[in-house]
Design an enzyme around this catalytic site. Structure first.
Site, PDB file in Angstrom:
ATOM      1  N   GLU A  25       0.847  -1.192   0.000  1.00  0.00           N
ATOM      2  CA  GLU A  25       0.000   0.000   0.000  1.00  0.00           C
ATOM      3  C   GLU A  25       0.886   1.247   0.000  1.00  0.00           C
ATOM      4  O   GLU A  25       2.042   1.204   0.446  1.00  0.00           O
ATOM      5  CB  GLU A  25      -0.890  -0.017   1.257  1.00  0.00           C
ATOM      6  CG  GLU A  25      -1.821   1.179   1.363  1.00  0.00           C
ATOM      7  CD  GLU A  25      -2.939   0.984   2.405  1.00  0.00           C
ATOM      8  OE1 GLU A  25      -2.898   0.016   3.168  1.00  0.00           O
ATOM      9  OE2 GLU A  25      -3.854   1.834   2.415  1.00  0.00           O
ATOM     10  N   ASN A 172     -12.338  -1.374  -1.131  1.00  0.00           N
ATOM     11  CA  ASN A 172     -11.633  -1.979   0.009  1.00  0.00           C
ATOM     12  C   ASN A 172     -12.314  -1.540   1.300  1.00  0.00           C
ATOM     13  O   ASN A 172     -12.623  -0.355   1.476  1.00  0.00           O
ATOM     14  CB  ASN A 172     -10.174  -1.497   0.038  1.00  0.00           C
ATOM     15  CG  ASN A 172      -9.486  -1.835   1.365  1.00  0.00           C
ATOM     16  OD1 ASN A 172      -9.150  -2.991   1.623  1.00  0.00           O
ATOM     17  ND2 ASN A 172      -9.289  -0.825   2.212  1.00  0.00           N
ATOM     18  N   GLU A 173     -12.550  -2.464   2.182  1.00  0.00           N
ATOM     19  CA  GLU A 173     -13.161  -2.158   3.486  1.00  0.00           C
ATOM     20  C   GLU A 173     -14.290  -1.128   3.316  1.00  0.00           C
ATOM     21  O   GLU A 173     -14.312  -0.076   3.971  1.00  0.00           O
ATOM     22  CB  GLU A 173     -12.106  -1.695   4.503  1.00  0.00           C
ATOM     23  CG  GLU A 173     -11.097  -2.780   4.793  1.00  0.00           C
ATOM     24  CD  GLU A 173     -10.239  -2.587   6.041  1.00  0.00           C
ATOM     25  OE1 GLU A 173     -10.279  -1.508   6.657  1.00  0.00           O
ATOM     26  OE2 GLU A 173      -9.538  -3.545   6.415  1.00  0.00           O
ATOM     27  N   TYR A 239      -6.993  -8.980  11.347  1.00  0.00           N
ATOM     28  CA  TYR A 239      -5.677  -8.719  11.934  1.00  0.00           C
ATOM     29  C   TYR A 239      -5.602  -9.312  13.329  1.00  0.00           C
ATOM     30  O   TYR A 239      -6.592  -9.328  14.058  1.00  0.00           O
ATOM     31  CB  TYR A 239      -5.428  -7.202  12.020  1.00  0.00           C
ATOM     32  CG  TYR A 239      -5.091  -6.596  10.675  1.00  0.00           C
ATOM     33  CD1 TYR A 239      -3.806  -6.694  10.168  1.00  0.00           C
ATOM     34  CD2 TYR A 239      -6.057  -5.939   9.917  1.00  0.00           C
ATOM     35  CE1 TYR A 239      -3.480  -6.148   8.929  1.00  0.00           C
ATOM     36  CE2 TYR A 239      -5.738  -5.387   8.680  1.00  0.00           C
ATOM     37  CZ  TYR A 239      -4.444  -5.502   8.192  1.00  0.00           C
ATOM     38  OH  TYR A 239      -4.127  -4.963   6.972  1.00  0.00           O
ATOM     39  N   GLU A 295      -6.033  -9.278   3.623  1.00  0.00           N
ATOM     40  CA  GLU A 295      -5.283  -8.566   4.671  1.00  0.00           C
ATOM     41  C   GLU A 295      -5.303  -9.421   5.927  1.00  0.00           C
ATOM     42  O   GLU A 295      -6.376  -9.682   6.486  1.00  0.00           O
ATOM     43  CB  GLU A 295      -5.873  -7.178   4.949  1.00  0.00           C
ATOM     44  CG  GLU A 295      -5.623  -6.194   3.816  1.00  0.00           C
ATOM     45  CD  GLU A 295      -6.009  -4.762   4.144  1.00  0.00           C
ATOM     46  OE1 GLU A 295      -5.908  -4.358   5.330  1.00  0.00           O
ATOM     47  OE2 GLU A 295      -6.426  -4.052   3.207  1.00  0.00           O
ATOM     48  N   GLN A 344       1.974  -6.075   5.669  1.00  0.00           N
ATOM     49  CA  GLN A 344       2.180  -5.759   4.282  1.00  0.00           C
ATOM     50  C   GLN A 344       3.590  -6.180   3.887  1.00  0.00           C
ATOM     51  O   GLN A 344       4.372  -6.549   4.754  1.00  0.00           O
ATOM     52  CB  GLN A 344       1.960  -4.276   4.051  1.00  0.00           C
ATOM     53  CG  GLN A 344       0.523  -3.824   4.359  1.00  0.00           C
ATOM     54  CD  GLN A 344       0.205  -2.416   3.851  1.00  0.00           C
ATOM     55  OE1 GLN A 344       1.003  -1.786   3.162  1.00  0.00           O
ATOM     56  NE2 GLN A 344      -0.964  -1.909   4.223  1.00  0.00           N
TER      57      GLN A 344
HETATM   58  O1  AHR Z   1      -3.040  -2.585   6.229  1.00  0.00           O
HETATM   59  C1  AHR Z   1      -3.352  -1.382   6.849  1.00  0.00           C
HETATM   60  C2  AHR Z   1      -4.820  -1.008   6.717  1.00  0.00           C
HETATM   61  O2  AHR Z   1      -5.606  -1.926   7.398  1.00  0.00           O
HETATM   62  C3  AHR Z   1      -5.387  -1.030   5.322  1.00  0.00           C
HETATM   63  O3  AHR Z   1      -5.137   0.146   4.633  1.00  0.00           O
HETATM   64  C4  AHR Z   1      -6.839  -1.211   5.560  1.00  0.00           C
HETATM   65  O4  AHR Z   1      -7.488  -1.877   4.504  1.00  0.00           O
HETATM   66  C5  AHR Z   1      -6.902  -1.956   6.875  1.00  0.00           C
HETATM   67  O5  AHR Z   1      -7.761  -1.370   7.770  1.00  0.00           O
END
Ligand code: AHR
Length: 494
Positions: A25, A172-173, A239, A295, A344
């Protein structure tokens, strides 16, 4: 003794190599200083791409790379990043650190990077603040080979032939930074926007709809109900957030509680994948639509003294375990999970690679990707693990996790051991084998201390080492697996 029994008499599905994908990103130093330093840099580069970083990703056979975000994707206007550098728009990266984005890395640079890496491009389009026309013209610009305004523009910018665009994400999201939408609203927008992601050539673009945040089951239900036939993949973001988030705890500063909580949170991926798959299967029992975990990874508090908007963190054997456990889950559910991208690639979150000036180091996470490489495009085999549960009451986890596959007569078993001390005897039996074990090899990633990390001064404190294997019968081996470790066992059969 713990045991892993691999069922060799029944081939399951192929493990898609795209499970081992990465994500880049415009965030912190992922692109600028990570992949891209520019042609005039003193840092060794190939037409502006950092040589050491490119080589590190080629070494792990990177299958695909996602770009330009993340949250950045829904603020990205692709026309800002094409044409002569000096004319490209300079803007503020409002989402990440408020720094100037000079757009020197755009569509041509990204697709050139994928060519250099030999990987598939996965581009994420802008639904949050972009128009249908903008998205449609981007796809035309990249992929149309005939005569059209966008292909003409591409040619004027120096690229005569169209590129092959493998994957395209529509937003995205969208439930969060990509527009704060309700599921029903986004489902309608997805139907509309994807219509104009045209398939110009013979190469099909794999269309990915924005999927749920972790356990938002309703989002999956609505998207599948309203739009399943129009998508090839549905994304999932999860995450493993630093469990003791109090600004004191970082990637390297944590205790035993932080160890178990993190691994418990990472193991939750099993529940996520199972339940989202169940919901998807109501509408797509043949599993045509892939779950795209684009992600995932550990999200710690940033390293002290760094820009909080840059999400720069270190990586220890705890992160390696998170990667090993998660990739075992993906392998074992690869009938549905067919694309995934750790967040990432460079200098951001759980990065396999970190850079500082002209130096680059490989983190423990890089080694896990290296060790799991043989699973790419291999045939999945069921593996049954008999192990004990460890950890405090609120964070019980399996001490050992595993996945197994075979390719060209070679069997690969990867396993993680989350015990904090001592070592474990682990037996691995290839049940139902037609043939005999004729050779074995194992590699180990481990650490004496849970918070050790590779640094720019000492870059190989945690790296792959050889592990001895004891053959005890024609179909069984035993390993002495140290605490806090990830293992790759390769068995050749004749
Ligand atoms: O990876 C960091 C961020 O986490 C990304 O930009 C987003 O899609 C997610 O919330």
């Amino acid at each position: 003794m713990d045991s892993i029994v691999v069922s060799c008499d029944r081939d399951l599905n192929k493990i898609s190599r795209d499970i081992y994908g990465h994500f880049s990103e415009h965030l912190g130093r992922c692109i600028y200083g990570g992949f891209w330093v520019g042609k005039d840099s003193d840092i060794p580069n190939i037409n502006g791409y950092r040589k050491d970083v490119v080589e590190a990703f080629k070494e792990i056979d990177i299958p695909n790379l996602r770009w330009p975000g993340g949250c950045f994707a829904d603020e990205y206007h692709w026309r800002d990043g094409i044409g002569p550098y000096e004319k490209r728009k300079r803007m503020i990266n409002t989402h990440w650190g408020g720094v100037v984005e000079d757009n020197s890395f755009g569509t041509h640079e990204f697709l050139g990077l994928c060519e250099l890496l030999g990987c598939k491009p996965y581009i994420n389009g802008n639904v949050g603040s972009g128009t249908v026309q903008e998205m449609s013209e981007w796809v035309e610009y990249m992929t149309f080979g005939g005569e059209s305004p966008m292909s003409k523009l591409r040619q004027e910018n120096g690229h005569k032939e169209p590129w092959k665009l493998d994957m395209f994400g529509v937003g995205n999201e969208s439930w969060g930074c990509g527009g704060n939408m309700k599921a029903e609203h986004y489902a309608n927008l997805y139907r509309q926007y994807q219509t104009y992601v045209r398939q110009y050539g013979a190469d099909k673009i794999f269309k990915i709809a924005c999927g749920p945040n972790s356990s938002d089951w309703n989002w999956t239900e609505v998207l599948m109900r309203e739009a399943a036939p129009l998508m090839d993949g549905l994304s999932l973001h999860h995450y493993t957030i630093e469990p003791d988030w109090d600004n004191k705890h970082t990637a390297t500063n944590f205790d035993e509680k932080g160890w178990y909580l993190a691994l418990r949170n990472a193991s939750y991926m099993e529940t996520l994948v199972r339940r989202h798959d169940e919901i998807m299967s109501k509408y797509d029992p043949d599993k045509r639509v892939a779950l795209v975990v684009d992600e995932w990874g550990m999200w710690h508090a940033v390293e002290p003294g760094t820009n909080p908007g840059f999400l720069y963190q270190q990586s220890t054997i705890r992160d390696a375990l998170v990667a090993g456990i998660t990739l075992n889950i993906f392998n074992n559910h690869s009938d549905r999970v067919r694309v995934a991208n750790i967040a990432q690639a460079v200098n951001v979150l759980q990065a396999p690679v970190l850079t500082e000036g002209n130096r680059m180091i490989k983190t423990p996470t890089w080694y896990v990707f290296h060790m799991y490489k043989p699973h790419m495009d291999a045939t999945l085999l069921a593996s049954r693990v008999a192990t004990n549960q460890i950890g405090p009451e609120n964070a019980r986890i399996d001490a050992v996790t595993s996945s197994a596959s075979h390719k060209n007569g070679t069997y690969t078993v990867t396993l993680t051991n989350a015990e904090l001390s001592g070592s474990k005897e682990v037996s691995v039996r290839l049940a139902g084998l037609s043939g005999k074990i004729c050779g074995t090899k194992a590699s180990l990633l481990s650490s004496d201390q849970m918070n050790t990390c590779n640094t720019f001064e000492a870059s190989d404190k945690i790296c792959e080492k050889e592990l001895s294997v004891r053959l005890i019968s024609s179909d069984e081996v035993v390993l002495t697996v140290p605490a806090m470790s990830v293992v790759n066992l390769t068995i050749c059969v004749k």
